[in-house]
Design an enzyme around this catalytic site. Structure first.
Site, mmCIF file in Angstrom:
data_model
loop_
_atom_site.group_PDB
_atom_site.id
_atom_site.type_symbol
_atom_site.label_atom_id
_atom_site.label_comp_id
_atom_site.label_asym_id
_atom_site.label_seq_id
_atom_site.Cartn_x
_atom_site.Cartn_y
_atom_site.Cartn_z
ATOM 1 N N SER A 135 0.853 -1.190 0.000
ATOM 2 C CA SER A 135 0.000 0.000 0.000
ATOM 3 C C SER A 135 0.886 1.237 0.000
ATOM 4 O O SER A 135 2.019 1.195 0.495
ATOM 5 C CB SER A 135 -0.889 0.011 1.250
ATOM 6 O OG SER A 135 -1.552 1.256 1.406
ATOM 7 N N TYR A 148 -1.205 -0.435 10.585
ATOM 8 C CA TYR A 148 -1.353 -0.808 9.170
ATOM 9 C C TYR A 148 -0.160 -0.312 8.355
ATOM 10 O O TYR A 148 0.386 -1.049 7.521
ATOM 11 C CB TYR A 148 -2.655 -0.218 8.632
ATOM 12 C CG TYR A 148 -2.992 -0.602 7.218
ATOM 13 C CD1 TYR A 148 -3.409 -1.895 6.913
ATOM 14 C CD2 TYR A 148 -2.925 0.339 6.192
ATOM 15 C CE1 TYR A 148 -3.740 -2.241 5.609
ATOM 16 C CE2 TYR A 148 -3.253 0.000 4.884
ATOM 17 C CZ TYR A 148 -3.665 -1.294 4.601
ATOM 18 O OH TYR A 148 -3.982 -1.639 3.304
#
Length: 230
Positions: A135, A148
């Site tokens: 990501s 995350y």
């Protein structure tokens, strides 16, 4: 991709599901996996050819071992692994519990490690490809998403390390870093965002498909950013 056996984790929704569908349409035998894949009617109705569906908890090594043991018995080897499984529960640093932190790392990073390790055991004699979905959160500041961001940063650097390590086995490693994408995980991160206003998972799946081409090998082992500008 005709006749290739490709394992896709997190194949019940989002990028994983669209990737599995595209691989299948391109002639691959796809192993659709997720925690409850075997009872997912959407996946079962999507199967074509020799594709199969298997339950998989990427954070549990026994579950991972069981999957790849089954694949060895059924196919003898595999040609590619696409690591798409993910988890997120965004909290500020002071509100992030150890349980949240551990689960985020276990699913996103440890799961990528476990699946990559056991896939490599099947691919090391004939080569193959490993494509990890990270990501842009692993590359730029994400206040409120620290667990995350840490996990995805780990996926990026893990991918770079094994790209060098697995050269001797003829295994190519790619790591894709999508920006804002209309997936169930994104809905958790940005619940008020209009999903039609951001990149769709098919766009990322297109880039995954590109990684199966010879021309993409110049991108191996480095973050591939996929994002739309609005």
């Amino acid at each position: 991709m005709q006749g290739k056996v490709i394992v896709v984790t997190g194949a019940s929704s989002g990028i994983g599901y669209k990737t599995a569908l595209q691989a299948q349409e391109n002639g691959a035998t796809v192993v659709f996996t997720s925690r409850n894949a075997e009872t997912d009617e959407k996946i079962k109705q999507s199967l074509k050819g020799e594709s199969i569906v298997k339950n998989l908890d990427v954070s549990n090594e026994s579950s991972v071992k069981e999957l790849f043991k089954h694949l060895k018995e059924r196919f003898n080897s595999i040609d590619a692994l696409v690591n798409c499984a993910g988890f997120v529960e965004p909290e500020s640093l002071l509100n992030t519990s150890l349980e949240n932190w551990n689960k985020t790392i276990e699913v996103n990073l440890t799961g990528t490690f476990l699946c990559t390790k056991h896939a490599t055991l099947l691919m090391k004699n004939e080569g193959g490809k490993i494509i990890n979905i990270a990501s842009t959160a692993g590359l730029t500041p994400r206040p409120g998403w620290s667990a995350y961001a840490a996990a995805k940063s780990g996926v990026i650097n893990f991918s770079s390390a094994i790209a060098e390590e697995l050269q001797d086995y003829g295994i190519k490693v790619f790591v894709i870093c999508p920006g804002r994408t209309a997936t169930p995980l994104r809905k958790i991160l940005a619940p008020n965002e209009d999903p039609s206003s951001i990149m769709q998972p098919e766009a990322v799946a297109d880039v995954v498909m590109m990684c199966f081409t010879k021309q993409a090998e110049v991108l191996e082992g480095q973050p591939i950013l996929v994002r739309e500008r609005f």
